[in-house]
Design an enzyme around this catalytic site. Structure first.
Site, PDB file in Angstrom:
ATOM      1  N   GLY A  34       0.658  -1.310  -0.036  1.00  0.00           N
ATOM      2  CA  GLY A  34       0.096  -0.008   0.009  1.00  0.00           C
ATOM      3  C   GLY A  34       0.969   1.290   0.160  1.00  0.00           C
ATOM      4  O   GLY A  34       0.575   2.152  -0.888  1.00  0.00           O
ATOM      5  N   HIS A  35       1.863   1.330   0.912  1.00  0.00           N
ATOM      6  CA  HIS A  35       2.739   2.404   0.849  1.00  0.00           C
ATOM      7  C   HIS A  35       3.460   2.514  -0.389  1.00  0.00           C
ATOM      8  O   HIS A  35       3.819   3.573  -0.988  1.00  0.00           O
ATOM      9  CB  HIS A  35       3.765   2.265   1.839  1.00  0.00           C
ATOM     10  CG  HIS A  35       3.175   2.119   3.437  1.00  0.00           C
ATOM     11  ND1 HIS A  35       3.120   1.167   4.148  1.00  0.00           N
ATOM     12  CD2 HIS A  35       2.427   3.282   4.311  1.00  0.00           C
ATOM     13  CE1 HIS A  35       2.447   1.343   5.357  1.00  0.00           C
ATOM     14  NE2 HIS A  35       2.235   2.729   5.203  1.00  0.00           N
ATOM     15  N   ARG A 188      -0.974  -3.473  10.415  1.00  0.00           N
ATOM     16  CA  ARG A 188      -1.246  -4.195  11.472  1.00  0.00           C
ATOM     17  C   ARG A 188      -1.517  -5.543  11.254  1.00  0.00           C
ATOM     18  O   ARG A 188      -1.773  -6.537  12.024  1.00  0.00           O
ATOM     19  CB  ARG A 188      -2.688  -3.581  12.127  1.00  0.00           C
ATOM     20  CG  ARG A 188      -2.467  -2.337  12.907  1.00  0.00           C
ATOM     21  CD  ARG A 188      -3.634  -1.621  12.964  1.00  0.00           C
ATOM     22  NE  ARG A 188      -3.511  -0.111  13.159  1.00  0.00           N
ATOM     23  CZ  ARG A 188      -3.248   0.334  14.562  1.00  0.00           C
ATOM     24  NH1 ARG A 188      -3.253  -0.155  15.646  1.00  0.00           N
ATOM     25  NH2 ARG A 188      -2.983   1.631  14.574  1.00  0.00           N
TER      26      ARG A 188
END
Ligand code: PAF
Length: 283
Positions: A34-35, A188
């Site tokens: 995602g990053h 997470r």
């Protein structure tokens, strides 16, 4: 790629590129695809002439729970490799004592959008986010910054901060990146037990079913109830909230809306996951 650990090093690295497009990707590290997607988008926005700056800083001020902060994964070596492979030019990796003065006494609180959803369950969280992002904006002085839409409320609050404080930076919202099974990527996720990791894609399945039901005319109540009961059926899962809100002001939808946001936070054991979906229908 260059790295800076102090504010002075960062300023020195960016001094020669003032006047060019500078695109900032703020992160708390433990970088995942995602990053990486945000960084690749930043690279395209910045072009060959511009610069991409990523910050990797686990911001203690935005954690309302010490256990959550202590358990947050930290992978600095891998993060640097990810930044390099995505074409980042400068990585800013300060420690908390570099970032904050011990006797800091200024807070920055958004008072409308922050009172609902995650803001209602995580006191001080968004004030901590606004503070650190404001500091990063001042330090990097980017022309643009990119944030993921998984943290939809965060993006809405930061847009409000930029608008209300006349900060001359263009914010870009990037679509949620999901695994093949639909689970939204999050730092997470690595903390989930195998059973909860296997069950977690239920969140997105339930959100997609809700989007279809909403488009077909289902009420806000029915849509939220169905998502909630799908999550409650999983052993060890406790929904924190399931809410249908106005996509702009994030407050509960009170009348028929064409565009709304269905937002979910749920504890899978100790791990709190969030996700959302934009809903549309003809009214
Ligand atoms: O979304 C995050 O990772 C953080 O909230 C942010 C924007 C980097 C601020 O610490």
């Amino acid at each position: 790629m260059q790295t800076a650990c102090t504010k002075e090093e960062l300023r020195a690295l960016l001094a020669p590129v003032r006047g060019k497009r500078i695109v900032l990707v703020p992160t708390m590290g433990a970088l995942h695809e995602g990053h990486a997607t945000l960084m690749r988008q930043a690279r395209i926005l910045a072009g060959d002439e511009g610069r991409v700056v990523a910050s990797v800083f686990l911001n203690p001020v935005q954690f309302d729970n010490a256990g959550d902060l202590a358990a947050y994964p930290q992978t600095p070596e891998e993060d640097l490799a990810t930044c390099r492979s995505c074409g980042v030019d400068v990585v800013f990796m300060p420690t908390p004592d570099v970032m904050y003065c011990a006797d800091r006494s200024i807070t920055l609180e958004e008072t409308h959008l922050s009172t609902v959803l995650c803001g209602a369950c995580r006191p001080g969280h968004f004030a901590g986010v606004c503070l650190v992002v404001n500091k990063l904006f001042n330090l990097v002085q980017p022309t643009d910054a990119i944030f993921g839409k998984k943290d939809y409320q965060q993006l809405a609050i930061l847009r409000r901060m930029v608008r209300d404080l006349d900060i001359p930076i263009t914010l870009h919202g990037a679509e949620i990146v999901r695994g093949e099974d639909g689970l939204a990527l999050s730092s997470r996720n690595v903390r989930l037990t195998p059973a909860h990791r296997a069950a977690a894609p239920t969140i997105y399945r339930a959100l997609k079913a809700a989007a279809e039901a909403y488009a077909a005319g289902a009420s806000a109540d029915a849509v939220c109830r169905n998502v909630r009961s799908e999550l409650e059926a999983i052993d060890g899962v406790r929904p924190d909230y399931v809410e249908l809100v106005d996509a702009e002001n994030l407050h509960a939808v009170t009348d028929e809306k064409r565009m709304a946001l269905l937002a979910v936070a749920a504890f899978f054991g100790e791990v709190r996951l969030i996700d959302n979906i934009e809903l549309t229908r003809n009214v």
